[in-house]
Design a protein around this motif. Structure first.
Motif, PDB file in Angstrom:
ATOM      1  N   THR A 117       1.015  -1.249  -0.238  1.00 48.15           N
ATOM      2  CA  THR A 117      -0.071   0.154  -0.146  1.00 48.15           C
ATOM      3  C   THR A 117       0.833   1.131  -0.056  1.00 48.15           C
ATOM      4  O   THR A 117       2.138   1.348  -0.021  1.00 48.15           O
ATOM      5  N   THR A 118       0.384   2.404  -0.203  1.00 50.08           N
ATOM      6  CA  THR A 118       1.046   3.688  -0.208  1.00 50.08           C
ATOM      7  C   THR A 118       1.699   3.799   1.134  1.00 50.08           C
ATOM      8  O   THR A 118       3.085   4.259   1.182  1.00 50.08           O
ATOM      9  N   GLU A 119       1.043   3.546   2.163  1.00 52.76           N
ATOM     10  CA  GLU A 119       1.706   3.581   3.558  1.00 52.76           C
ATOM     11  C   GLU A 119       2.906   2.822   3.747  1.00 52.76           C
ATOM     12  O   GLU A 119       3.669   2.983   4.416  1.00 52.76           O
ATOM     13  N   THR A 120       2.683   1.520   3.384  1.00 54.71           N
ATOM     14  CA  THR A 120       3.769   0.562   3.516  1.00 54.71           C
ATOM     15  C   THR A 120       4.899   0.850   2.787  1.00 54.71           C
ATOM     16  O   THR A 120       5.938   0.809   3.199  1.00 54.71           O
ATOM     17  N   LEU A 121       4.682   1.371   1.682  1.00 51.94           N
ATOM     18  CA  LEU A 121       6.036   1.813   0.716  1.00 51.94           C
ATOM     19  C   LEU A 121       6.537   2.860   1.213  1.00 51.94           C
ATOM     20  O   LEU A 121       7.856   3.037   1.373  1.00 51.94           O
TER      21      LEU A 121
END
Length: 127
Positions: free
Chosen positions: A37-41
């Motif tokens: 996800t954007t947050e994990t990236l």
């Protein structure tokens, strides 16, 4: 989300023998259709930005060309030296191989986009 300013294609990426500074480690984060996800990236980029290794580092994010425009533009704010490599394939091993071919360092490390390596990860890898 917009394409990254440091985006290059696999055909443009090639190791440079005329570099003044020799890159010691290339870290390759490969993107593929998984649980990223954007947050994990962003968490992965923050973790890479806090590495305590003193030598020169190269950071590559390898993404399929059909998804490179979806890479969050703020990643280069988190990790200014990040280069985005656009590859025609979306198969994970092909993304990793393209990153390895583009790497300029003798030591190449791979990290998944949903991992946050500890600050001493690269230092311990090199030691």
């Amino acid at each position: 989300m917009t394409a990254m300013p440091h985006t290059t294609t696999a055909s443009q990426a090639s190791p440079s023998s005329s570099r003044a500074v020799v890159t010691v480690v290339t870290v390759i984060d490969f993107a593929y259709r998984g649980d990223r996800t954007t947050e994990t990236l962003k968490a992965t980029m923050r973790a890479l930005a806090t590495q305590d290794f003193a030598g020169p580092l190269e950071f590559l994010l390898v993404e399929s060309s059909d998804r490179v425009a979806q890479v969050p533009s703020e990643l280069t704010q988190i990790l200014p030296s990040l280069t985005i490599l656009s590859v025609p394939s979306s198969i994970s091993y092909e993304l990793m191989n393209a990153g390895a071919r583009a790497a300029t360092a003798d030591i190449v490390a791979f990290v998944d986009g949903d991992c946050a390596p500890s600050p001493d990860w690269i230092r311990h890898l090199v030691d």
